[in-house]
Design an enzyme around this catalytic site. Structure first.
Site, mmCIF file in Angstrom:
data_model
loop_
_atom_site.group_PDB
_atom_site.id
_atom_site.type_symbol
_atom_site.label_atom_id
_atom_site.label_comp_id
_atom_site.label_asym_id
_atom_site.label_seq_id
_atom_site.Cartn_x
_atom_site.Cartn_y
_atom_site.Cartn_z
ATOM 1 N N THR A 1 0.985 -1.059 0.091
ATOM 2 C CA THR A 1 0.044 -0.041 -0.183
ATOM 3 C C THR A 1 0.717 1.421 0.107
ATOM 4 O O THR A 1 2.019 1.450 0.203
ATOM 5 C CB THR A 1 -0.910 0.074 1.186
ATOM 6 O OG1 THR A 1 -0.011 0.278 2.222
ATOM 7 C CG2 THR A 1 -1.610 -1.208 1.403
ATOM 8 N N ASP A 2 0.327 2.334 -0.532
ATOM 9 C CA ASP A 2 0.781 3.705 -0.234
ATOM 10 C C ASP A 2 0.735 3.834 1.272
ATOM 11 O O ASP A 2 -0.087 3.043 2.112
ATOM 12 C CB ASP A 2 0.326 4.717 -0.968
ATOM 13 C CG ASP A 2 1.117 5.884 -1.123
ATOM 14 O OD1 ASP A 2 2.034 6.175 -0.589
ATOM 15 O OD2 ASP A 2 1.082 6.643 -2.254
ATOM 16 N N CYS A 3 1.418 4.899 1.844
ATOM 17 C CA CYS A 3 1.321 5.120 3.447
ATOM 18 C C CYS A 3 -0.094 5.186 3.979
ATOM 19 O O CYS A 3 -0.859 5.984 3.512
ATOM 20 C CB CYS A 3 2.082 6.198 3.740
ATOM 21 S SG CYS A 3 3.913 6.116 3.545
ATOM 22 N N PHE A 4 -0.325 4.118 4.766
ATOM 23 C CA PHE A 4 -1.583 4.185 5.490
ATOM 24 C C PHE A 4 -2.820 3.998 4.795
ATOM 25 O O PHE A 4 -3.976 4.489 5.147
ATOM 26 C CB PHE A 4 -1.680 5.298 6.468
ATOM 27 C CG PHE A 4 -0.554 6.157 7.179
ATOM 28 C CD1 PHE A 4 -0.103 5.392 8.186
ATOM 29 C CD2 PHE A 4 -0.038 7.253 6.706
ATOM 30 C CE1 PHE A 4 1.116 5.787 8.896
ATOM 31 C CE2 PHE A 4 1.451 7.782 7.304
ATOM 32 C CZ PHE A 4 1.837 6.984 8.332
#
Length: 758
Positions: free
Chosen positions: A232-235
């Site tokens: 994933t991209d961050c969070f």
């Protein structure tokens, strides 16, 4: 010998569900000792890096710019303008060598989202508005990077084409546009580049977040066969269960082991996640980690000065000469030059955000110019952070006396182009535009050197004598500019994006950035040059455009396109007195469309160096996707049968050589609801239908009506009829017969053509 995949299977058998869950979090891998889970498991390190390595000194440092020094290469928008796949391979190799020294296992690069709008805040980090150019360059970057043993992480999958509300925005896009533009950019890098990682985007696409989007993840895993890590991209892991089920394997930066284990236990208890799906995800992460550990033995130090010199080479091959009226460039060493602009002493060399690099050795443009020419005077002209220093303009005017020419360094301030937000407009700061106009008023030749990550408007375009778009040239960009201005290097960059005359000309203008919840891709497949060509709209500088200090001519003595429609062949000659590089570009346009205008498409390109008066035979492979369209009835790529215009030139609007070709076959799959008029647009379909209707005389009558001189009879009474309407008036037709006819046409294509080809 045991493979890493086999070893991963053995490790998984020894892990509890809680231990497996922990291996879904990047935080666990990068910051937590995990050898107690299995002695073969060790940390891996990810780092940002499309323009060089952003290696934080401390993992949890809140200051994203507190990084170790490394080579600051030109931005991706800069080196994409090289149109040189081999150069992209070398960029990947050089960044990989630096990653080896810094103990980085995978670089979070390349970023290849298309430039849908020139306002995109991250456009400096992306390659192009064209999917073919993007996919070709990205594939070579990945191959170069991974040849060193360092992994590539392709991002952001998919449709992260803006920064505004990127974490929650829902992109509404039609299926054909999705496949022909935005997924096409990713397909070749995934299949041919084989990156070790793919990063999902923040946004939603048609209602599902990318990290758990069944359509996108299934295409990636099942259709394209990607077998690496999906992170994933961050969070951005909004639905962990659905994401893992469809191929997600890793959260970045992830969660604590308590949080992640609780989530996984609950998902399994509620049967929203199967243990087999969990095992598949964990296995991919373990194989990745084992592979990374195996590559660490190749780590060694790199030569920083050699990499600095290579960064200069990249910049020299990428900067775009947009205007050179009366051959004002190149300068000579005895000319008296006035250099104006604070950017000449405080260069803008990169964009903001996660791709920011702490440069090893940052050059200054004014100093590099003075190394070549001793007759240089400097005037500040403007302050980057103060729009009202009008006295600086007058000082520049005064300094222009007795000068042979004026070089203005202009560009966007650092905070205008960055990850996290989009631009508000395409304008340079008002004080810079005012300065340029004032310099023009001196009646001296004026050359503007632009430092921008993407498109700007130029109200003074027709008043100045020269324009060099240096983009963001990295730490050695200053010497690259000097070498180009003084002719030590012949410029060869070509625009990988269109420069419109004004923002409102852009096709996404009315649908960017959308509202608080959604953005509609209302322009469909017509972004960038595809739109400008379709609407005959004038632009400031077209896609693919870029000048040289020499000239080139194109000739052909045989058919331009070979019989299989897979290559174009021609001769290219340097007709000037300087050696230089040309970028020959091939474009196709499908003419026999039945569903509205088809977009112009880049079909192939090649960068070629030629000595003065040298001629080379050029062969360019054509991307076969340009002869196809994504059919939303059958949800697959199909060949567009009919006539194509093909031309070769120096830009998207430049035709030096041209030809028309015909491709046979069924264009759009026929259904029971296809009307006769649409079917008859396909070559020889009339004879095919006559053959099929031989035992169905009433249907044959309506087919004959389509040729009637009376347009009412031809178009309405005949042309609008479908198989399903014909069966209402033809008792010999039924669903079984119709299905057989449809199946025959779609499976065998054009019957007459098929018979002739035997």
């Amino acid at each position: 010998m045991t493979t890493n995949a086999q070893l991963a299977d053995e490790i998984i058998k020894q892990l509890t569900i809680d231990e497996k869950a922990q291996l879904l979090s990047q935080v666990i891998w990068e910051t937590t000792t995990i050898s107690h889970l299995n002695p073969h498991l060790s940390k891996f390190l990810l780092a940002d890096g499309p323009a060089g390595i952003r290696r934080l000194k401390e993992y949890f440092d809140d200051d994203i710019y507190n990084t170790k020094p490394s080579t600051a290469y030109p931005s991706p928008s800069t080196y994409a303008s090289s149109w040189d796949p081999n150069l992209l391979t070398q960029i990947g190799k050089h960044i990989g060598e630096e990653a080896l020294q810094e103990a980085v296992d995978t670089m979070l690069a390349p970023a290849i989202n298309l430039k849908r709008s020139p306002l995109g805040g991250r456009n400096f980090e992306y390659y192009s508005e064209d999917p073919y150019l993007t996919s070709t360059l990205a594939t070579h970057f990945i191959q170069g990077l991974q040849s060193t043993g360092v992994g590539a992480c392709l991002k952001h999958f998919a449709l992260n084409n803006q920064e505004t509300r990127r974490m929650n925005l829902n992109v509404e896009v039609d299926e054909q546009t999705l496949h022909e533009l935005y997924l096409r950019a990713f397909e070749k890098p995934v299949k041919a580049g084989k990156p070790k990682m793919v990063m999902t985007a923040y946004n939603q696409v048609n209602g599902d977040y990318c990290a758990s989007n069944p359509e996108l993840l299934d295409i990636l895993r099942r259709t394209w066969g990607f077998n690496g890590v999906v992170v994933t991209d961050c969070f951005a892991a909004h639905d962990l269960g659905q994401g893992i089920k469809h191929g997600l394997t890793l959260q970045m930066p992830g969660e604590s082991k308590e949080n992640i284990t609780n989530q996984i236990q609950q998902l399994i208890t509620t049967q929203r996640l199967k243990i087999t799906d969990l095992d598949h995800a964990v296995k991919r992460n373990i194989v990745f980690a084992l592979d990374a550990a195996g590559e660490r033995k190749h780590r060694k130090n790199y030569n920083r000065d050699a990499h600095h010199d290579f960064a200069r080479k990249v910049a020299e091959n990428s900067m775009v000469l947009l205007k050179n009226e009366d051959q004002v460039l190149p300068f000579t060493t005895n000319q008296h030059l006035l250099v104006v602009g604070e950017l000449a002493t405080h260069p803008r060399f990169q964009g903001g955000g996660s791709s920011h690099v702490n440069p090893y050795h940052l050059e200054q443009p004014l100093a590099e110019l003075k190394k070549i020419n001793q007759h240089i005077t400097f005037a500040k002209g403007y302050q980057i952070d103060n729009l009202h220093q009008t006295e600086l303009v007058q000082q520049a005017i005064d300094a222009s006396a007795n000068q042979d020419a004026i070089v203005v360094f202009a560009g966007l301030p650092d905070l205008i182009e960055s990850e996290g937000y989009d631009r508000d407009n395409l304008d340079l700061p008002i004080n810079q535009n005012q300065l340029i106009q004032a310099m023009v008023a001196t009646k001296k030749p004026v050359i503007v050197v632009l430092a921008t990550g993407s498109v700007v408007t130029m109200p003074w375009q027709h008043s100045v004598n020269g324009i060099l778009e240096s983009y963001l040239g990295g730490e050695a960009g200053a010497s690259a500019i000097a070498n180009i201005l003084f002719g030590k290097v012949n410029p060869s960059g070509k625009l990988a994006e269109t420069f419109p005359k004004q923002l409102s000309d852009n096709p996404s203008y009315l649908n960017f950035p959308g509202n608080q919840h959604t953005v509609l891709y209302g322009e469909g497949r017509f972004i960038g040059y595809k739109y400008y060509a379709a609407t005959n709209k004038n632009v400031a500088f077209p896609f693919g455009f870029g000048l040289s200090y020499t000239t080139f001519s194109y000739q052909t003595t045989k058919p331009l396109v070979n019989p299989t429609h897979t290559q174009v062949t021609f001769q290219l000659t340097n007709t000037g007195s300087l050696g230089g590089q040309a970028v020959a570009q091939v474009y196709t346009h499908f003419l026999d469309t039945t569903v509205g205008q088809e977009p112009l498409q880049l079909a192939g390109f090649q960068k070629v160096y030629l000595k003065p008066q040298q001629t080379k035979a050029i062969v360019i492979d054509l991307d076969q996707r340009v002869f196809q369209t994504f059919d939303t009835t059958t949800h697959q790529w199909i060949t567009n049968a009919g006539t194509y215009h093909i031309y070769v030139g120096n830009a998207s609007d430049d035709s030096q050589l041209a030809a028309e070709i015909s491709i046979y076959g069924v264009t759009t799959p026929v259904t029971a609801n296809s009307n006769l008029s649409d079917m008859l647009q396909q070559p020889t379909m009339k004879a095919t239908l006559q053959l099929l209707f031989k035992k169905h005389p009433k249907s044959a009558e309506f087919l004959a009506l389509t040729q009637d001189k009376d347009p009412l009879k031809a178009r309405s009474m005949g042309g609008l009829m479908t198989f399903n309407t014909l069966k209402r008036v033809d008792p010999t037709l039924n669903d079984h017969v119709i299905n057989t006819m449809v199946q025959t046409i779609n499976q065998k294509g054009d019957l007459i053509h098929a018979n002739h080809s035997k």
